[in-house]
Scaffold this motif. Structure first.
Motif, PDB file in Angstrom:
ATOM      1  N   ALA A  14      34.695  53.751  43.929  1.00 13.76           N
ATOM      2  CA  ALA A  14      35.529  54.633  44.737  1.00 13.76           C
ATOM      3  C   ALA A  14      36.382  55.506  43.828  1.00 13.76           C
ATOM      4  N   HIS A  15      37.315  56.249  44.421  1.00 17.15           N
ATOM      5  CA  HIS A  15      38.298  57.007  43.676  1.00 17.15           C
ATOM      6  C   HIS A  15      39.664  56.379  43.950  1.00 17.15           C
ATOM      7  N   PRO A  16      40.549  56.287  42.955  1.00 17.46           N
ATOM      8  CA  PRO A  16      41.855  55.650  43.187  1.00 17.46           C
ATOM      9  C   PRO A  16      42.621  56.233  44.366  1.00 17.46           C
ATOM     10  N   VAL A  34      50.987  49.629  40.507  1.00 19.67           N
ATOM     11  CA  VAL A  34      50.241  50.186  41.636  1.00 19.67           C
ATOM     12  C   VAL A  34      49.078  51.034  41.148  1.00 19.67           C
ATOM     13  N   SER A  35      49.338  51.941  40.226  1.00 19.57           N
ATOM     14  CA  SER A  35      48.271  52.830  39.756  1.00 19.57           C
ATOM     15  C   SER A  35      47.194  52.039  39.016  1.00 19.57           C
ATOM     16  N   PRO A  45      53.139  44.359  47.389  1.00 20.08           N
ATOM     17  CA  PRO A  45      53.356  43.148  46.582  1.00 20.08           C
ATOM     18  C   PRO A  45      52.925  43.408  45.135  1.00 20.08           C
ATOM     19  N   TYR A  46      53.847  43.929  44.342  1.00 17.92           N
ATOM     20  CA  TYR A  46      53.494  44.383  42.996  1.00 17.92           C
ATOM     21  C   TYR A  46      52.858  43.291  42.150  1.00 17.92           C
ATOM     22  N   GLY A  99      47.873  40.869  39.660  1.00 18.40           N
ATOM     23  CA  GLY A  99      46.843  39.842  39.648  1.00 18.40           C
ATOM     24  C   GLY A  99      45.479  40.371  40.047  1.00 18.40           C
ATOM     25  N   THR A 100      45.464  41.328  40.953  1.00 20.49           N
ATOM     26  CA  THR A 100      44.195  41.913  41.385  1.00 20.49           C
ATOM     27  C   THR A 100      43.549  42.704  40.255  1.00 20.49           C
ATOM     28  N   ARG A 101      44.356  43.482  39.551  1.00 24.06           N
ATOM     29  CA  ARG A 101      43.801  44.207  38.397  1.00 24.06           C
ATOM     30  C   ARG A 101      43.249  43.215  37.375  1.00 24.06           C
TER      31      ARG A 101
END
Length: 421
Positions: A96-98, A83-84, A280-281, A286-288
């Motif tokens: 942006a900022h996380p 997540v992070s 959805p971990y 995959g997004t990262r």
């Protein structure tokens, strides 16, 4: 609503225009297994093909220990790291900022959630502004929320002759009762990039919030939500090489001022209070990975991910602009083709109609020729209608990072063959 604080992004250097880093299309294409099918894909605006690093990241997430987020077991720590890591990657991608990055099932779902939440703060007599250029996901949630709250909807119209949506058109729809303006940063139908920063200044001068649909924009332009002046910016990773989910970026202070519906035991922390249920971990992994693929499209000497993204997007823009000119020149030689993407500033996305011929038939002919270019209005109903194309739209040609000059030639040859020229 607080609107005066910056996103406080943790980037150590400002975005700069990098040198002309080479774009190795063969190296880029080698990362996409779907290209082995032999298809020339021009359907990127509807969703891109998936590179191997994204597939591997999803697989790795699912085959390592994984459970609900926490710090006790390996599975908990893995979930927390996924997540992070995804929040940090999207923060780099969007400027942006996380702490202001929210994940959801889709951009549409996130927009509905924010619309319902904001509408609870509106009063009869308030107004919201939407544009005819937008995808319906940045129109209907606001129209429906306004109807429930007794709020008036005002429309900003784009010019069908030029494809342009001007700041003046938005400004004409504003009043002292405007509470929100919803506008696209790039049309998924005809590629138009409106002057969002200028629209933002007008919106904020009226005391309203700006909600920006960046789904199509983020696939072709390095985003800086502070420079755009977006209070909310939504996008979809599957439009830029990632999995199917949605992302919303905002300021933590603004998110903290909103009270969305949530389960009683669910955390009230931001941004988690907007994320319903378990994330959805594997898709976050995959997004990262997709952001890292984008950052590596044009390898160079930049050290930080934001700087690598700037270099890669600059190289991608040069590559796509060259292919767009090749397409435009080819289409200019086809007498019965009408092009509807005409804005001075637009993404490499073209919409065509064919005199006396069906674009659905053209789509099928192209598919038989190994070229994927769909026909439709692609949920941009208001834009299609304003162009005089009804709900049917036209044939859409969209580029992606893996599009090659050979793909373009195959597209033009197949279209010429269909038209019998």
């Amino acid at each position: 609503m607080p609107r005066d604080l910056p996103h406080d992004r943790p980037h150590t250097a400002p975005d700069t225009v990098p040198d002309a880093t080479p774009y190795d299309i063969d190296a880029v294409r080698a990362q996409f297994p779907a290209l082995e099918s032999g298809t020339a894909f021009f359907d990127g605006p509807g969703g891109t093909q998936t590179p191997l690093p994204v597939v591997q990241a999803v697989t790795d997430a699912l085959t390592r220990p994984l459970s609900n987020r926490g710090q006790v077991t390996p599975g908990e720590r893995n979930a927390e790291a996924l997540v992070s890591g995804a929040r940090e990657a999207l923060a780099d991608l969007l400027g942006a900022h996380p702490s202001g990055v929210v994940f959801g099932r889709s951009a549409t779902q996130l927009t509905y959630d924010i619309a319902r939440t904001l509408a609870a703060t509106w009063s009869p007599g308030d107004e919201v502004v939407v544009s005819t250029l937008d995808h319906d996901s940045n129109i209907r949630p606001w129209v429906q929320a306004a109807a429930r709250a007794g709020v008036q909807v005002r429309w900003a119209e784009f010019d069908p002759a030029t494809g342009e949506l001007t700041a003046d058109a938005v400004r004409a729809a504003l009043s002292e009762r405007t509470r929100l303006v919803a506008v696209t940063a790039a049309s998924n139908l005809i590629g138009t990039r409106p002057p969002v920063a200028e629209i933002s200044r007008a919106t904020h001068a009226a005391g309203a919030l700006l909600y920006v649909d960046g789904v199509h924009y983020a696939a072709h332009s390095l985003t800086d939500i502070d420079a755009l002046g977006a209070d909310f910016f939504v996008c979809s990773p599957y439009k830029f090489l990632g999995p199917h989910l949605g992302v919303l970026a905002s300021r933590k202070s603004l998110l903290e001022s909103l009270r969305p519906d949530k389960l009683l035991p669910a955390t009230d922390a931001v941004p988690e209070r907007f994320e319903l249920g378990t994330l959805p971990y594997e898709f976050l992994a995959g997004t990262r990975a997709a952001v890292d693929v984008l950052a590596g499209l044009a390898p160079g000497g930049a050290s930080g991910r934001r700087q690598r993204l700037a270099s890669s997007y600059a190289a991608l823009t040069r590559h796509e602009d060259g292919l767009r000119r090749r397409i435009d020149e080819g289409l200019a030689g086809l007498a019965c083709v009408t092009v509807h993407a005409r804005a001075a500033d637009r993404t490499p996305t073209q919409l065509l109609t064919l005199d006396g011929r069906s674009t659905v038939d053209a789509c099928h002919h192209l598919a038989r020729s190994g070229v994927s270019a769909p026909s439709g209005s692609f949920y941009a109903l208001e834009a299609s209608r304003r162009l005089g194309l009804g709900d049917h739209g036209g044939l859409r040609i969209g580029l992606a990072p893996y599009t090659s000059a050979d793909d373009v030639d195959r597209l033009l040859d197949a279209l010429t063959d269909f038209l019998g020229q």
